[in-house]
Design a protein around this motif. Sequence first.
Motif, PDB file in Angstrom:
ATOM      1  N   PRO A  44       0.768  -1.098   0.015  1.00 39.87           N
ATOM      2  CA  PRO A  44       0.129   0.081   0.097  1.00 39.87           C
ATOM      3  C   PRO A  44       0.876   1.296  -0.081  1.00 39.87           C
ATOM      4  CG  PRO A  44      -0.833  -1.468   1.456  1.00 39.87           C
ATOM      5  CD  PRO A  44       0.506  -2.182   1.114  1.00 39.87           C
ATOM      6  N   SER A  45       0.547   2.288  -0.837  1.00 35.49           N
ATOM      7  CA  SER A  45       1.387   3.308  -0.934  1.00 35.49           C
ATOM      8  C   SER A  45       0.539   4.476   0.001  1.00 35.49           C
ATOM      9  CB  SER A  45       1.243   3.985  -2.514  1.00 35.49           C
ATOM     10  OG  SER A  45      -0.054   4.246  -2.960  1.00 35.49           O
ATOM     11  N   ILE A  46       1.429   5.652   0.132  1.00 37.71           N
ATOM     12  CA  ILE A  46       0.715   6.674   0.537  1.00 37.71           C
ATOM     13  C   ILE A  46      -0.402   7.372  -0.042  1.00 37.71           C
ATOM     14  CG2 ILE A  46       1.398   9.236   1.441  1.00 37.71           C
ATOM     15  CD1 ILE A  46       4.192   8.130   1.859  1.00 37.71           C
ATOM     16  N   PRO A  47      -1.575   7.627   0.619  1.00 35.26           N
ATOM     17  CA  PRO A  47      -2.707   7.966   0.009  1.00 35.26           C
ATOM     18  C   PRO A  47      -2.639   9.228  -0.770  1.00 35.26           C
ATOM     19  CG  PRO A  47      -3.054   8.328   2.417  1.00 35.26           C
ATOM     20  CD  PRO A  47      -1.648   7.848   2.073  1.00 35.26           C
ATOM     21  N   ALA A  48      -3.576   9.109  -1.865  1.00 33.58           N
ATOM     22  CA  ALA A  48      -3.475  10.575  -2.671  1.00 33.58           C
ATOM     23  C   ALA A  48      -4.603  11.672  -1.892  1.00 33.58           C
ATOM     24  CB  ALA A  48      -4.173  10.343  -3.945  1.00 33.58           C
ATOM     25  N   ALA A  49      -3.753  12.796  -2.283  1.00 36.44           N
ATOM     26  CA  ALA A  49      -4.360  14.078  -1.645  1.00 36.44           C
ATOM     27  C   ALA A  49      -5.927  14.172  -1.777  1.00 36.44           C
ATOM     28  CB  ALA A  49      -3.722  15.257  -2.187  1.00 36.44           C
ATOM     29  N   GLU A  50      -6.523  13.700  -2.729  1.00 37.71           N
ATOM     30  CA  GLU A  50      -8.106  13.855  -3.047  1.00 37.71           C
ATOM     31  C   GLU A  50      -8.989  13.121  -2.055  1.00 37.71           C
ATOM     32  OE1 GLU A  50      -9.323  11.314  -6.562  1.00 37.71           O
ATOM     33  OE2 GLU A  50      -7.362  11.022  -6.925  1.00 37.71           O
ATOM     34  N   GLN A  90      -0.768  -2.990  14.660  1.00 41.72           N
ATOM     35  CA  GLN A  90      -1.109  -3.657  15.880  1.00 41.72           C
ATOM     36  C   GLN A  90      -2.246  -4.661  15.545  1.00 41.72           C
ATOM     37  OE1 GLN A  90       1.003  -2.549  17.876  1.00 41.72           O
ATOM     38  NE2 GLN A  90       1.441  -0.449  16.857  1.00 41.72           N
ATOM     39  N   ASN A  91      -3.499  -4.541  16.321  1.00 41.13           N
ATOM     40  CA  ASN A  91      -4.277  -5.356  16.202  1.00 41.13           C
ATOM     41  C   ASN A  91      -5.465  -5.116  15.077  1.00 41.13           C
ATOM     42  OD1 ASN A  91      -3.987  -7.430  18.567  1.00 41.13           O
ATOM     43  ND2 ASN A  91      -3.632  -5.231  19.639  1.00 41.13           N
ATOM     44  N   MET A  92      -5.443  -3.916  14.533  1.00 34.59           N
ATOM     45  CA  MET A  92      -6.415  -3.496  13.404  1.00 34.59           C
ATOM     46  C   MET A  92      -6.506  -4.429  12.257  1.00 34.59           C
ATOM     47  SD  MET A  92      -6.753   0.511  12.106  1.00 34.59           S
ATOM     48  CE  MET A  92      -7.977   0.792  10.702  1.00 34.59           C
ATOM     49  N   PRO A  93      -7.548  -4.823  11.807  1.00 32.86           N
ATOM     50  CA  PRO A  93      -7.668  -5.576  10.634  1.00 32.86           C
ATOM     51  C   PRO A  93      -7.492  -4.590   9.455  1.00 32.86           C
ATOM     52  CG  PRO A  93     -10.001  -4.920  11.177  1.00 32.86           C
ATOM     53  CD  PRO A  93      -9.017  -4.799  12.509  1.00 32.86           C
ATOM     54  N   VAL A  94      -6.957  -5.263   8.445  1.00 35.78           N
ATOM     55  CA  VAL A  94      -6.576  -4.512   7.010  1.00 35.78           C
ATOM     56  C   VAL A  94      -7.941  -4.350   6.201  1.00 35.78           C
ATOM     57  CG1 VAL A  94      -5.609  -4.489   4.841  1.00 35.78           C
ATOM     58  CG2 VAL A  94      -4.286  -5.571   6.824  1.00 35.78           C
ATOM     59  N   PHE A  95      -8.149  -3.017   6.125  1.00 33.62           N
ATOM     60  CA  PHE A  95      -9.220  -2.635   5.370  1.00 33.62           C
ATOM     61  C   PHE A  95      -8.739  -2.263   3.827  1.00 33.62           C
ATOM     62  CE2 PHE A  95     -10.994  -1.757   9.374  1.00 33.62           C
ATOM     63  CZ  PHE A  95     -12.116  -2.823   9.429  1.00 33.62           C
TER      64      PHE A  95
END
Length: 262
Positions: A130-136, A194-199
């Motif tokens: 996963p990349s750094i998200p786009a500003a939009e 951490q314990n967070m699932p991937v969305f």
Amino acid sequence: MKALSQKRRHPLAAVALLLMGLLFTGGLYAVATTVNQAKADTQSFSASDVKEGEKLFLANCATCHGMGGSGTNSGPSLVGVGAAAVDFQVGTGRMPMQMQGPQAQVKPKQFTDDQTHQLAGYVASLGAGPSIPAAEYLDEKGDAAKGGELFRVNCAMCHNAAAAGGALTRGKFAPALAGVSGQHIYEAMVTGPQNMPVFNDANITPQNKRDIITFLKTIEANGSPGGADLGSLGPVSEGLFLWIAGLGVIIAFTIWLTSRTS
């Protein structure tokens, strides 16, 4: 024809068909997953960013994560985690970890924004992720109502309906989301720290992530119009407050009555 018909009735024919079906389904899933990751890895980094990021990594991260980010007994492999994971972990001060514990704690970040960008570029070069998200998707102009619905369905069981955070098991916890940047919220959703699932985009689309960020920033800006929020912990803190306050009033009233009688 008779021999072919007999083979079709072979006892292992059903097993062979089942195995072929499983292999075909697994292949399609692997292809879909690869395409999703490759699509996410769109952040571009210069060769200089990657080179400088490698120097920073060797000096600060390789002790735990190994040479080339291959992982050790002290830290997981970083191959394929993507730039978003680095930007989140390093940008929030969680990494490098200050001490071993159930989960990494937020603390003042130890790298500048440029250094974080360089580290992200180096780790991104190790494998697609996963990349750094786009500003939009970070403009906070999504649908707050829809974002609130998505948040309550997918996130509130850990982070609380008011995003105030909550306790988990074995000393772990879901942090409060007030004051967290939209970029880091988005990155947490796509990397699952951490314990967070991937969305990923198949679970929650980028537009839906934008809606969730808009909702979180909206409730953060509105504060608590009803008065003291008591930590936004719901009926637990509210009931405790009423119990203590009510009990205090009863005791005070009892003291007052006895003093009047005497």
